[in-house]
Design a protein around this motif. Sequence first.
Motif, PDB file in Angstrom:
ATOM      1  N   THR A 178      15.838   4.372  -8.793  1.00 12.23           N
ATOM      2  CA  THR A 178      15.473   2.964  -8.923  1.00 12.23           C
ATOM      3  C   THR A 178      14.063   2.718  -8.399  1.00 12.23           C
ATOM      4  O   THR A 178      13.274   1.977  -8.995  1.00 12.23           O
ATOM      5  CB  THR A 178      16.479   2.089  -8.168  1.00 12.23           C
ATOM      6  OG1 THR A 178      17.787   2.305  -8.703  1.00 12.23           O
ATOM      7  CG2 THR A 178      16.130   0.617  -8.295  1.00 12.23           C
ATOM      8  N   THR A 179      13.736   3.352  -7.264  1.00  8.14           N
ATOM      9  CA  THR A 179      12.389   3.203  -6.701  1.00  8.14           C
ATOM     10  C   THR A 179      11.351   3.787  -7.649  1.00  8.14           C
ATOM     11  O   THR A 179      10.254   3.231  -7.807  1.00  8.14           O
ATOM     12  CB  THR A 179      12.311   3.894  -5.334  1.00  8.14           C
ATOM     13  OG1 THR A 179      13.275   3.320  -4.458  1.00  8.14           O
ATOM     14  CG2 THR A 179      10.931   3.746  -4.718  1.00  8.14           C
ATOM     15  N   LEU A 180      11.657   4.903  -8.302  1.00  8.47           N
ATOM     16  CA  LEU A 180      10.738   5.489  -9.276  1.00  8.47           C
ATOM     17  C   LEU A 180      10.456   4.495 -10.402  1.00  8.47           C
ATOM     18  O   LEU A 180       9.296   4.278 -10.784  1.00  8.47           O
ATOM     19  CB  LEU A 180      11.338   6.783  -9.839  1.00  8.47           C
ATOM     20  CG  LEU A 180      10.550   7.460 -10.968  1.00  8.47           C
ATOM     21  CD1 LEU A 180       9.233   8.013 -10.459  1.00  8.47           C
ATOM     22  CD2 LEU A 180      11.385   8.569 -11.616  1.00  8.47           C
ATOM     23  N   GLU A 181      11.515   3.880 -10.907  1.00  5.27           N
ATOM     24  CA  GLU A 181      11.348   2.936 -12.012  1.00  5.27           C
ATOM     25  C   GLU A 181      10.552   1.703 -11.587  1.00  5.27           C
ATOM     26  O   GLU A 181       9.666   1.238 -12.316  1.00  5.27           O
ATOM     27  CB  GLU A 181      12.711   2.527 -12.557  1.00  5.27           C
ATOM     28  CG  GLU A 181      13.478   3.677 -13.215  1.00  5.27           C
ATOM     29  CD  GLU A 181      14.886   3.289 -13.615  1.00  5.27           C
ATOM     30  OE1 GLU A 181      15.443   3.932 -14.512  1.00  5.27           O
ATOM     31  OE2 GLU A 181      15.444   2.335 -13.006  1.00  5.27           O
ATOM     32  N   GLN A 182      10.861   1.189 -10.389  1.00  8.27           N
ATOM     33  CA  GLN A 182      10.226  -0.057  -9.962  1.00  8.27           C
ATOM     34  C   GLN A 182       8.825   0.155  -9.411  1.00  8.27           C
ATOM     35  O   GLN A 182       7.901  -0.595  -9.745  1.00  8.27           O
ATOM     36  CB  GLN A 182      11.098  -0.736  -8.907  1.00  8.27           C
ATOM     37  CG  GLN A 182      12.449  -1.198  -9.427  1.00  8.27           C
ATOM     38  CD  GLN A 182      13.317  -1.773  -8.322  1.00  8.27           C
ATOM     39  OE1 GLN A 182      13.018  -1.645  -7.131  1.00  8.27           O
ATOM     40  NE2 GLN A 182      14.413  -2.420  -8.707  1.00  8.27           N
ATOM     41  N   GLN A 183       8.633   1.156  -8.579  1.00  8.43           N
ATOM     42  CA  GLN A 183       7.378   1.320  -7.859  1.00  8.43           C
ATOM     43  C   GLN A 183       6.344   2.151  -8.615  1.00  8.43           C
ATOM     44  O   GLN A 183       5.154   1.917  -8.474  1.00  8.43           O
ATOM     45  CB  GLN A 183       7.636   1.982  -6.498  1.00  8.43           C
ATOM     46  CG  GLN A 183       8.587   1.216  -5.578  1.00  8.43           C
ATOM     47  CD  GLN A 183       8.010  -0.129  -5.197  1.00  8.43           C
ATOM     48  OE1 GLN A 183       8.398  -1.129  -5.755  1.00  8.43           O
ATOM     49  NE2 GLN A 183       7.057  -0.129  -4.293  1.00  8.43           N
ATOM     50  N   VAL A 184       6.812   3.154  -9.353  1.00  9.85           N
ATOM     51  CA  VAL A 184       5.879   4.062 -10.024  1.00  9.85           C
ATOM     52  C   VAL A 184       5.726   3.715 -11.501  1.00  9.85           C
ATOM     53  O   VAL A 184       4.611   3.699 -12.033  1.00  9.85           O
ATOM     54  CB  VAL A 184       6.346   5.527  -9.869  1.00  9.85           C
ATOM     55  CG1 VAL A 184       5.365   6.485 -10.541  1.00  9.85           C
ATOM     56  CG2 VAL A 184       6.493   5.882  -8.389  1.00  9.85           C
ATOM     57  N   LEU A 185       6.824   3.429 -12.162  1.00 10.29           N
ATOM     58  CA  LEU A 185       6.778   3.188 -13.608  1.00 10.29           C
ATOM     59  C   LEU A 185       6.592   1.726 -13.959  1.00 10.29           C
ATOM     60  O   LEU A 185       6.659   1.350 -15.141  1.00 10.29           O
ATOM     61  CB  LEU A 185       8.057   3.726 -14.262  1.00 10.29           C
ATOM     62  CG  LEU A 185       8.347   5.216 -14.003  1.00 10.29           C
ATOM     63  CD1 LEU A 185       9.584   5.649 -14.774  1.00 10.29           C
ATOM     64  CD2 LEU A 185       7.146   6.081 -14.382  1.00 10.29           C
ATOM     65  N   GLY A 186       6.365   0.879 -12.972  1.00 14.67           N
ATOM     66  CA  GLY A 186       6.086  -0.534 -13.248  1.00 14.67           C
ATOM     67  C   GLY A 186       7.258  -1.290 -13.820  1.00 14.67           C
ATOM     68  O   GLY A 186       7.074  -2.225 -14.608  1.00 14.67           O
ATOM     69  N   GLY A 187       8.480  -0.915 -13.452  1.00 18.33           N
ATOM     70  CA  GLY A 187       9.667  -1.610 -13.927  1.00 18.33           C
ATOM     71  C   GLY A 187      10.217  -1.091 -15.236  1.00 18.33           C
ATOM     72  O   GLY A 187      11.224  -1.620 -15.739  1.00 18.33           O
TER      73      GLY A 187
END
Length: 522
Positions: free
Chosen positions: A376-385
């Motif tokens: 979830t952190t990868l999607e939100q923080q790195v991939l911009g949601g």
Amino acid sequence: MSLSWGSVAAVLGLAVPVAAALWEFVLAGRKRLGYRVQLDTTIRDSAASGPDTTVLQRMQWDGTNLRDPSVVLLRIENAGWSPVVAGDYVAPASDPVGIRIAFPGRRVVGMAVTERSPQVPPTFFVPGAEGFETTGREIKLPKVILNRRAHYKVLAVLDREEGFTEPEFPEPEVTAGIVGGVRGGNIKKTAYYPFASRQVRWLLASLILVSATQSAFTLAGSEDAAAPLDCAAGTLHLSGSTAFAPVLREAARQYERTCPDARIPLTATSFKGSVDGLDTLAAAGADTRPPDGRGLGDRLAFSDGPKSDGRPRLLPRPVALSLFTLVVHEDAGVEDLSLKQVRDIYAGRVTNWSQVKGNDVPVHLVSRNPGSGTRTTLEQQVLGGRPLPAVTTPDCAGLDRGRPGRCEVGGTGTLLDTVASTPGALGHSEVGAAAARDDVRQIRIDGYPATLEGADEGAYPYWQTEIAYTYGEPPADSIAAGFLRYLADEVGKDIVRSKGHRPCAELDKPLLCRPDGAPAAR
């Protein structure tokens, strides 16, 4: 007022170490110059030790064989706790000699400094140096500067004086003095004590006796000693983040050791992901139905980041800042990616590592299952949601090595194993677990490694707040409340740091740990 034996022992237990410290560091710790005679032997003593030693008896001086040659090795040392400088020696300022060594019954044939501490300048001992000479039966040494524990060694070759008929030679006579030194400042013959001086060892032996006595009285007077303040009785159930699981397993073990009435049972399936942990906590609360204003005192769930909406009775308590990292198989040939390149890879626009200056290997994405806080952190923080691309195979072992694809696994350990064994694989992990492996490479993002400094500066995007959730407000005397206080105490913070995370209380910017999650990615 009467004093118990335990109180008397406690007072003595305090007084003895204070006395020992005063002796060692105030009295005995003043300037002290010492010497040791490490070798004093005549050549005749070794004449019978072998057929080749007779050559030692043919030593000469000015073309004449020595009558009864002998060898002496002395160690001159600073045996105190303060440096010795030239002005400390008891000698007129105009006299360059600091130490005199006499050999009764013997004359000095030759001498050399064979060893010195690195801090002792060699210029003190060069031929012709002031204060460094031999005269008949005496060696003169200069006012050598000696830092604490510094030393040098003097090797002297001697011969028996005419008219001296005693079979054994007296010990060397070393004369020197230090201003403000111990026992008048005179140089003393020292012995090697690997721990402390004889007086201090007696004091410490007394301390051990006093401590043993005090322990005996304590055990006899109170068999059920009070547990530490944060100890609580009962059973605590933990669930949630696999990334934070190493911290929780170690903290649970230490808490049970400290608090004998506490039990924290953990199994291989205790930590299956952040969302799973929140679901487990919410379900336990719904089954128990505690009244408003009260919470469960026997359950905690840990999540990599904030909960989703729809869980109004789950209350957050930030615990630590957790750093995450992208990991790649070694044959990908990359160690640094821009944030745009990372997003292009997960969007499917980059399917071969050669497109980002790596090797000609297809990109295989290995991800955690839905519900993972790391994902979830990868999607939100790195991939911009943006969500991850679709899974191409349900089993990572079925990835086609010749074309790009994506698969999912359950835990951090399994993900790292899969990345390490799959050419071209790219995955994500918490930093502590990845750093412990030498078969995967961590990826820098825009040149920044996964560090607290990078997160503080907003340069490194892949991090999250580790949050402990309770169902309602747990009672203050419950094991859930006690365990949370334990994590925030010194031992708990040590455990958090040892696993690669940083306690929220130690951050320069504590707002990074706010429970509503990290700021949006760039």
